[in-house]
Scaffold this motif. Structure first.
Motif, PDB file in Angstrom:
ATOM      1  N   ASP A 262       0.975  -1.488  -0.569  1.00 14.68           N
ATOM      2  CA  ASP A 262      -0.035  -0.396  -0.251  1.00 14.68           C
ATOM      3  C   ASP A 262       0.962   0.927   0.144  1.00 14.68           C
ATOM      4  O   ASP A 262       1.997   1.171   0.241  1.00 14.68           O
ATOM      5  N   GLY A 263       0.019   1.997  -0.517  1.00 14.89           N
ATOM      6  CA  GLY A 263       0.649   3.904  -0.371  1.00 14.89           C
ATOM      7  C   GLY A 263       2.231   3.744  -1.908  1.00 14.89           C
ATOM      8  O   GLY A 263       2.697   5.008  -1.276  1.00 14.89           O
ATOM      9  N   THR A 264       2.461   3.276  -2.236  1.00 15.82           N
ATOM     10  CA  THR A 264       3.173   3.095  -3.535  1.00 15.82           C
ATOM     11  C   THR A 264       3.182   2.993  -4.882  1.00 15.82           C
ATOM     12  O   THR A 264       1.678   3.290  -5.258  1.00 15.82           O
ATOM     13  N   ILE A 265       3.743   4.653  -5.889  1.00 21.25           N
ATOM     14  CA  ILE A 265       3.179   3.963  -7.180  1.00 21.25           C
ATOM     15  C   ILE A 265       2.588   2.782  -8.260  1.00 21.25           C
ATOM     16  O   ILE A 265       2.350   3.125  -9.090  1.00 21.25           O
ATOM     17  N   GLY A 266       3.315   1.846  -7.085  1.00 22.05           N
ATOM     18  CA  GLY A 266       3.167   0.481  -8.352  1.00 22.05           C
ATOM     19  C   GLY A 266       1.936  -0.294  -7.612  1.00 22.05           C
ATOM     20  O   GLY A 266       1.258  -0.655  -8.434  1.00 22.05           O
ATOM     21  N   TYR A 269      -4.113  -1.105  -6.151  1.00 20.59           N
ATOM     22  CA  TYR A 269      -5.401  -1.409  -5.132  1.00 20.59           C
ATOM     23  C   TYR A 269      -5.322  -0.416  -4.576  1.00 20.59           C
ATOM     24  O   TYR A 269      -5.317  -1.397  -2.804  1.00 20.59           O
ATOM     25  N   PRO A 270      -5.248   0.081  -4.404  1.00 17.49           N
ATOM     26  CA  PRO A 270      -5.897   1.598  -3.431  1.00 17.49           C
ATOM     27  C   PRO A 270      -7.155   1.249  -2.794  1.00 17.49           C
ATOM     28  O   PRO A 270      -8.072   0.768  -2.778  1.00 17.49           O
ATOM     29  N   PHE A 271      -7.448   2.069  -1.461  1.00 23.53           N
ATOM     30  CA  PHE A 271      -8.808   1.847  -0.496  1.00 23.53           C
ATOM     31  C   PHE A 271      -8.919   0.278   0.279  1.00 23.53           C
ATOM     32  O   PHE A 271      -8.663  -0.249   0.217  1.00 23.53           O
ATOM     33  N   SER A 272     -10.577  -0.115  -0.731  1.00 21.68           N
ATOM     34  CA  SER A 272     -10.745  -1.638  -0.199  1.00 21.68           C
ATOM     35  C   SER A 272     -10.505  -2.511  -1.356  1.00 21.68           C
ATOM     36  O   SER A 272     -10.581  -3.698  -1.587  1.00 21.68           O
ATOM     37  N   ALA A 273      -9.851  -1.705  -2.312  1.00 22.26           N
ATOM     38  CA  ALA A 273      -9.726  -2.713  -3.386  1.00 22.26           C
ATOM     39  C   ALA A 273      -9.247  -3.741  -3.677  1.00 22.26           C
ATOM     40  O   ALA A 273      -8.855  -5.403  -4.620  1.00 22.26           O
ATOM     41  N   TYR A 392      -8.897  11.315 -11.923  1.00 22.41           N
ATOM     42  CA  TYR A 392      -8.934  12.258 -12.588  1.00 22.41           C
ATOM     43  C   TYR A 392      -9.765  13.915 -12.276  1.00 22.41           C
ATOM     44  O   TYR A 392      -9.463  14.892 -12.736  1.00 22.41           O
ATOM     45  N   LEU A 393     -10.616  13.467 -11.118  1.00 20.87           N
ATOM     46  CA  LEU A 393     -10.771  14.476 -10.177  1.00 20.87           C
ATOM     47  C   LEU A 393     -10.022  14.798  -9.822  1.00 20.87           C
ATOM     48  O   LEU A 393      -9.184  17.107  -9.734  1.00 20.87           O
ATOM     49  N   LYS A 394      -8.465  14.686  -9.048  1.00 23.74           N
ATOM     50  CA  LYS A 394      -7.757  15.308  -8.544  1.00 23.74           C
ATOM     51  C   LYS A 394      -6.966  15.489  -9.300  1.00 23.74           C
ATOM     52  O   LYS A 394      -6.301  17.202  -9.761  1.00 23.74           O
ATOM     53  N   ALA A 395      -5.927  15.597 -10.884  1.00 24.30           N
ATOM     54  CA  ALA A 395      -6.205  15.807 -12.244  1.00 24.30           C
ATOM     55  C   ALA A 395      -6.544  17.159 -12.141  1.00 24.30           C
ATOM     56  O   ALA A 395      -5.700  18.823 -12.411  1.00 24.30           O
ATOM     57  N   GLU A 396      -8.078  17.373 -12.292  1.00 22.39           N
ATOM     58  CA  GLU A 396      -8.358  18.697 -12.255  1.00 22.39           C
ATOM     59  C   GLU A 396      -8.169  19.236 -11.286  1.00 22.39           C
ATOM     60  O   GLU A 396      -8.314  20.459 -11.446  1.00 22.39           O
ATOM     61  N   PHE A 397      -8.494  18.991 -10.290  1.00 25.36           N
ATOM     62  CA  PHE A 397      -7.975  20.097  -9.086  1.00 25.36           C
ATOM     63  C   PHE A 397      -6.788  20.625  -9.519  1.00 25.36           C
ATOM     64  O   PHE A 397      -6.960  22.200  -9.014  1.00 25.36           O
ATOM     65  N   PHE A 444      -6.834  13.266  -1.576  1.00 31.80           N
ATOM     66  CA  PHE A 444      -6.211  13.530  -2.049  1.00 31.80           C
ATOM     67  C   PHE A 444      -5.506  12.553  -2.081  1.00 31.80           C
ATOM     68  O   PHE A 444      -4.714  12.357  -2.598  1.00 31.80           O
ATOM     69  N   LYS A 445      -4.668  12.544  -0.655  1.00 26.87           N
ATOM     70  CA  LYS A 445      -3.149  11.662  -0.313  1.00 26.87           C
ATOM     71  C   LYS A 445      -3.367  10.460  -0.612  1.00 26.87           C
ATOM     72  O   LYS A 445      -1.942   9.581  -0.602  1.00 26.87           O
ATOM     73  N   GLU A 446      -4.769   9.643  -1.324  1.00 26.21           N
ATOM     74  CA  GLU A 446      -4.182   8.364  -0.849  1.00 26.21           C
ATOM     75  C   GLU A 446      -4.437   8.047  -2.525  1.00 26.21           C
ATOM     76  O   GLU A 446      -4.277   6.772  -3.019  1.00 26.21           O
ATOM     77  N   ILE A 447      -4.138   8.968  -3.261  1.00 24.84           N
ATOM     78  CA  ILE A 447      -4.105   8.152  -4.830  1.00 24.84           C
ATOM     79  C   ILE A 447      -2.752   8.843  -4.989  1.00 24.84           C
ATOM     80  O   ILE A 447      -2.238   9.774  -4.721  1.00 24.84           O
ATOM     81  N   HIS A 448      -1.769   7.144  -5.015  1.00 22.71           N
ATOM     82  CA  HIS A 448      -0.655   7.167  -5.605  1.00 22.71           C
ATOM     83  C   HIS A 448      -0.367   6.890  -7.046  1.00 22.71           C
ATOM     84  O   HIS A 448       0.901   6.843  -7.313  1.00 22.71           O
ATOM     85  N   ILE A 449      -1.375   6.845  -8.061  1.00 21.95           N
ATOM     86  CA  ILE A 449      -1.295   6.721  -9.264  1.00 21.95           C
ATOM     87  C   ILE A 449      -0.534   8.048 -10.257  1.00 21.95           C
ATOM     88  O   ILE A 449      -1.135   8.978  -9.639  1.00 21.95           O
ATOM     89  N   ILE A 450       0.339   7.525 -10.933  1.00 23.63           N
ATOM     90  CA  ILE A 450       1.246   8.875 -11.696  1.00 23.63           C
ATOM     91  C   ILE A 450       0.103   8.463 -12.482  1.00 23.63           C
ATOM     92  O   ILE A 450      -0.413   7.725 -13.208  1.00 23.63           O
ATOM     93  N   PRO A 451       0.170   9.817 -13.873  1.00 23.22           N
ATOM     94  CA  PRO A 451       0.959  11.438 -12.699  1.00 23.22           C
ATOM     95  C   PRO A 451       0.029  12.114 -11.602  1.00 23.22           C
ATOM     96  O   PRO A 451       0.445  13.514 -11.305  1.00 23.22           O
ATOM     97  N   TYR A 452      -1.277  11.178 -11.153  1.00 17.80           N
ATOM     98  CA  TYR A 452      -1.530  11.875  -9.818  1.00 17.80           C
ATOM     99  C   TYR A 452      -1.214  12.363  -8.299  1.00 17.80           C
ATOM    100  O   TYR A 452      -1.963  12.192  -7.645  1.00 17.80           O
ATOM    101  N   ASP A 453       0.426  11.125  -8.653  1.00 16.33           N
ATOM    102  CA  ASP A 453       1.193  11.037  -7.212  1.00 16.33           C
ATOM    103  C   ASP A 453       1.116  11.821  -6.633  1.00 16.33           C
ATOM    104  O   ASP A 453       1.400  12.524  -4.587  1.00 16.33           O
ATOM    105  N   HIS A 454       1.547  13.812  -7.087  1.00 10.27           N
ATOM    106  CA  HIS A 454       1.598  15.185  -6.230  1.00 10.27           C
ATOM    107  C   HIS A 454       0.884  15.643  -5.539  1.00 10.27           C
ATOM    108  O   HIS A 454      -0.537  15.458  -5.552  1.00 10.27           O
ATOM    109  N   SER A 455       0.896  16.772  -4.495  1.00  7.12           N
ATOM    110  CA  SER A 455       0.023  17.059  -4.053  1.00  7.12           C
ATOM    111  C   SER A 455      -0.252  18.716  -4.971  1.00  7.12           C
ATOM    112  O   SER A 455      -1.554  18.906  -4.721  1.00  7.12           O
TER     113      SER A 455
END
Length: 512
Positions: A262-266, A269-273, A392-397, A444-455
């Motif tokens: 958990d918590g890596t860009i690889g 399966y984030p959240f409960s996936a 995509y929501l994080k990307a828009e933000f 949004f900190k839960e999202i580590h998938i690139i390129p959306y992994d930055h704050s």
């Protein structure tokens, strides 16, 4: 012929497109452009990253279309979905998946898997990458099914071209060939070791031949272009390490198969996936035990052969962890991991659970477990769709936040006393921007998938391009150089404080 194939495979095709719109519609009908995609008009690095086939596709595209590249979300997105639909049709045909719900579930997983959302973050190259994935699957299909030597060589070439588009396609066709060998071995009545070794040698030679051909063509392309391999992401020493390093990589592949970190860009399966994924693994484990029981019942040697192949499966689907260290594996490189769901679909379709004769409430356990596997696969697909949309929501933000930040910055630069359109601008500490008034969204900190992994993307390497394209501000730049060490610069406060923008010797200084 084409019409007949479309009719025969319409469930897989329409399912892929419908799942694709649900998962990626937000990306397709908007334009999120930052990081590598900020430039909009390029395909990315090719030959210097060992992606010689991507370079060839680049040249062909420019010749055929008569123009350079445009990162168009709807056109590129639909082309990508079409290529993934091709992957779905090929896999379903190869593994003879006929159950409608398995077809819907599997074709959905191929397009909603978060690695696709990650690739869509680089929309300029997404269709080329998934064309490469389809090439690899087609190549594996041909090598597995065709006996004519020239078709076999064509299959090897397709797999080599697949790696030449993106090296992370290698785990995809490694997994396809292994699962097909497992399928063919399990269907035998006897465990003839000579047949098994013949099939194993053909499979290994197919993989080694494709990878060897890739390296030969890669060296040829580098020689023709006069380039050298970059050291980016370990490209120039891909697959090389010590014996201890290989053992560590193998253990990492097995660990990531059973318990994704958990918590890596690889991590896909984030959240409960991850819970649903592990439930699917449990049902797949039960079906695999039934598979082994059926094979051992037919012939003990057949059972041993199938056991060896099953043992290799986690390494095959996580082969990317064997190719490079875990620290280098990112979201785009993990598409091969979903091949485990191809294996699950084949297990359920082949009916290996039929050896369980127990009835529960008048219904066979076989039907309950098969139905449960399909239901979990569909639930996981829905979860993946939600994860993709959150990306995509994080990307828009992040994009809206960056546009706001750079619009305010450009307005203050333009309004600085003495500034003109010809005034050079020098940015001090340009990758250390910080504004305590910027909104921080902890969800949004839960999202580590690139390129959306930055704050935030205001410190992205391409921030100047973002300001140019989205805020219409492209001044004359000068390097910080000697200015950074001047005493008067050291005394300046950091932006956005008053005094962080000033003229000095006909040059505008902005200190971050």
């Amino acid at each position: 012929m084409i019409k007949e194939q479309l009719e025969k495979n319409k469930t897989a095709i329409w399912s892929t497109f419908l799942w694709g719109i649900l998962a990626h519609g937000m990306m397709l009908f908007n334009k999120f452009s930052f990081h590598d995609d900020a430039g909009l008009f390029h395909i990315g690095l090719t030959y210097s990253l060992g992606r010689w086939m991507l370079g060839i596709l680049d040249s062909f595209s420019r010749f055929f279309l008569g123009s350079g590249h445009y990162s168009t979300p709807l056109f590129h997105g639909l082309m990508t979905i079409a290529f993934v639909a091709g992957c779905a049709v090929t896999l379903i045909k190869l593994f003879e998946i006929k159950n409608k719900w398995l077809v819907i579930g599997l074709s959905g997983t191929l397009i909603v898997f978060p690695a696709v959302a990650s690739t869509f973050g680089y929309m300029f190259t997404a269709p080329y990458y998934f064309l490469g994935t389809w090439m690899g699957i087609l190549g594996a299909y041909i090598c597995c099914k065709c006996s004519k030597w020239y078709l076999y060589l064509a299959g090897l070439l397709l797999m080599a071209c697949s790696a030449g588009v993106y090296q992370a396609n290698i785990p995809v066709y490694v997994s396809v060939i292994l699962i097909y060998m497992l399928k063919e071995t399990a269907c035998r009545e006897h465990g003839d070791w000579m047949d098994f070794f013949r099939m194993a040698c053909r499979s290994v030679l197919s993989l080694l031949g494709a990878i060897g051909l890739y390296f030969v063509l890669n060296q040829t392309a580098l020689w023709r272009t006069g380039m050298q391999l970059s050291d980016y992401q370990g490209i120039n020493n891909m697959g090389t390490t010590s014996v201890k390093g290989y053992l560590r990589r193998i253990l990492t592949a097995y660990r990531e198969f059973f318990v994704p970190t958990d918590g890596t860009i690889g991590n896909m399966y984030p959240f409960s996936a991850d819970v649903v994924y592990q439930l699917i693994l449990v049902l797949a484990g039960i079906a695999t035990l039934c598979l082994l029981y059926g094979c051992f019942k037919k012939d003990i040697f057949l059972g041993l052969q199938v056991s060896v192949l099953v043992f290799c499966l986690p390494l095959a689907v996580h082969f990317i962890y064997f190719m490079c260290g875990a620290e280098l594996v990112d979201s785009m490189m993990t598409y091969g991991e979903l091949m485990i769901f191809v294996y699950v679909a084949w297990l359920m379709e082949a009916g290996w659970l039929s050896c369980i004769k127990i009835q529960v409430a008048g219904r066979s356990v076989e039907r309950l477990l098969t139905g449960g596997s399909i239901a979990l696969l569909l639930i996981l697909n829905v979860m993946f769709c939600r994860i993709d949309n959150i990306c995509y929501l994080k990307a828009e933000f992040m994009q809206s936040q960056a546009i706001s930040y750079f619009t305010a910055l450009s307005a203050q630069i333009r309004g600085a006393e003495g500034y003109t359109a010809e005034t050079p601008v020098v940015y001090i500490n340009e990758y250390e921007k910080y504004d305590y008034t910027m909104a921080n969204i902890p969800e949004f900190k839960e999202i580590h998938i690139i390129p959306y992994d930055h704050s935030s993307i205001i410190n992205s390497y391409s921030w100047k391009v973002t300001m140019k394209m989205w805020c219409n501000f492209d001044p004359v730049y000068m390097e910080a150089g000697e200015y950074a060490g001047l005493p008067e610069i050291q005394e300046m406060p950091s932006y956005p404080s008053t005094g962080s923008i000033r003229m000095l010797d006909d040059v505008l200084i902005v200190k971050f």
